[in-house]
Scaffold this active site. Structure first.
Site, short mmCIF file in Angstrom:
data_model
loop_
_atom_site.label_atom_id
_atom_site.label_comp_id
_atom_site.label_asym_id
_atom_site.label_seq_id
_atom_site.Cartn_x
_atom_site.Cartn_y
_atom_site.Cartn_z
N SER A 265 0.82 -1.20 0.00
CA SER A 265 0.00 0.00 0.00
C SER A 265 0.86 1.26 0.00
CB SER A 265 -0.97 -0.06 1.18
OG SER A 265 -1.99 0.89 1.05
N ASP B 167 -1.07 0.98 -4.69
CA ASP B 167 -2.03 -0.06 -5.08
C ASP B 167 -3.40 0.51 -5.43
OD1 ASP B 167 -2.54 0.54 -2.34
OD2 ASP B 167 -3.52 -1.39 -2.06
#
Length: 463
Positions: A106, A252
């Site tokens: 992330s 992401d």
């Protein structure tokens, strides 16, 4: 170097020693635990798992390890290659798969990677399921398939396009309305898969796209968390290009932040506020965000006659609360939009489309739009943890200190003062205590955060 095992997956830094970092052995062990759990959970003879990854440098290595481990368990794999978190979430039910794994850390820097685990609905596992996988990984009691029963791998690189088509088909999205406005938008894809997906989506709306860091090399040009202090380049570029606004995503592509036409941050907390404003203006209903999110969503929801509720931090907690109150939109104040008509996952593509619709129908500039929302200012700070600190005792001490205020302990400690609030919680992804505050001015928010941090350090005897 760090390895964090949690109910939502395993996250760590590449290299170093096993059980201390995300080494190849750790990746294999955790993939095997997930595959073993999935076999027991589904009780099916043959399983299929969807896998996709962001563009970070270690992604291909980790993907090869995870895919081969699942194949060794006799599980078939649909390999999306370079993808986004919401794309994998959408692909799982479309493929009628039994689960999914997203290989991404992330917003963490390039040395990090992670395995995020999904169920058959393309949603994150709940706490009970996550605990079982952690237990299996600890035991390392795996039974692999014999040679004639190995899984197979099918590659499918079409899913970003399929995802875009899904967004275009949403009830409240009308591409023709957006095309009429001929927007110009700067996109910072932080050299990951957002640099593929977001420009493609915008071009399908007839938007003129100025690309900034959109090559999916995995070499992040700045800290990949979409915060103001990391985004000087795009703020400058929006003004230079005389663009209508800028878009920033994390590696992401489940977090979304906007830059106003004047080069100022729209505010990642206000991504959800704006998208909810558009949806609630079309469809009456309720909203959910987490305890660390701005009061502005509550204000906008109540303006439209809906009900707002707060959930514990974490996407799975927000989704659970959204389902419980039948919320029509929700998410997290870090720029994560969850729109159930699409799917129950944070999705920057969906958020981009809803924001474009709002701007196209409302008219005016992005800076003018931002000025229509309640003005709250947030401070997001951290206290680095050391192994000897008892975090639960620290949080309990702060709860007792402010027991006469409105306090929630469903996730750390949130203290609601009449004019501002502070939320203290241990991070699930980093060895830190997060200290979030919100007030009517930036100075007040920063001062409140600094005061609380000083009080915590005094209790903990931290220098």
């Amino acid at each position: 170097m760090t390895l964090i095992k949690s109910i939502s997956g395993i996250r760590g830094t590449i290299g170093g020693r096993t059980n201390e970092n995300l080494t190849p052995l750790d990746a294999v062990k955790f993939a095997a635990a997930y595959g073993t759990w999935l076999k027991g959970y589904t009780q099916k003879e043959k399983l299929t798992v969807v896998i996709g990854r962001d563009a970070r440098i270690s992604g291909e290595m980790i993907q090869n390890l995870v895919v081969s481990t699942l194949v060794g368990l006799g599980i078939d794999v649909i390999d999306l290659g370079l993808s986004t978190t919401p794309t994998v979430e959408i692909a799982v039910p479309l493929e009628k798969a039994d689960g999914g794994i997203i290989l991404t850390a992330s917003h963490n820097p390039k040395q990090w990677n992670a395995l995020k685990l999904l169920n058959e609905r393309g949603e994150f596992l709940d706490a009970e399921q996550g605990i079982k996988i952690l237990e299996l990984a600890e035991k390392e009691d795996f039974e692999f398939a014999e040679v004639d029963e190995l899984g197979k791998v099918v590659k499918n690189d079409a899913y970003i396009d399929i995802h875009i088509d899904e967004v275009l088909n949403l009830t409240l999205v009308d591409a023709d309305v957006i095309k009429e406005k001929r927007f110009k938008v700067v996109v910072d894809g932080v050299n990951s898969t957002g640099g593929i997906a977001i420009p493609k989506l915008l071009e399908s709306f007839g938007v003129e796209v100025v690309k900034l860091y959109c090559e999916p090399t995995g070499h992040f040009p700045h800290n990949p968390e979409p915060l103001k202090e990391h985004l000087g380049d795009i703020c400058k570029k929006v003004v230079e290009e005389r663009a209508d606004f800028g878009i920033v995503v994390d590696p992401d592509v489940d977090r979304l932040a906007f830059i106003s036409n004047d080069g100022e941050m729209f505010g990642e907390e206000y991504t959800l506020v704006a998208c909810a404003d558009y949806v609630l203006g079309k469809t009456k209903g309720n909203t959910v965000s987490n305890l660390s999110s701005s009061r502005a969503l509550r204000d906008v929801t109540e303006k439209h006659g809906g009900r707002y509720e707060a959930a514990a931090v974490g996407e799975v907690n927000v989704v659970t609360k959204m389902k419980a109150i039948n919320a029509i939109i929700g998410g997290e104040g870090n720029g994560g939009i969850i729109y159930p008509e699409s799917h129950y996952g944070r999705d920057a593509l969906v958020g981009t489309a809803l924001f474009l619709m709002l701007l196209a129908e409302r008219g005016g500039t992005v800076a003018e739009l931002r000025a229509t929302y309640p003005s709250y200012f947030m401070s997001k700070k951290k206290i680095q943890l050391t192994p000897d600190l008892d975090v639960d005792s620290l949080l309990d001490a702060m709860h007792k200190k402010y027991k006469d205020e409105k306090v929630s302990t469903i996730d750390g400690v949130k203290i609601d003062f009449p004019e501002n609030w502070v939320h203290l919680r241990k991070s699930n992804t980093e060895p830190i205590i997060r200290v979030y505050t919100e007030a009517k001015s930036q100075t007040e928010a920063d001062d409140l955060a600094d005061m609380i941090i000083s009080e915590i350090k005094e209790v903990a005897k931290i220098n």
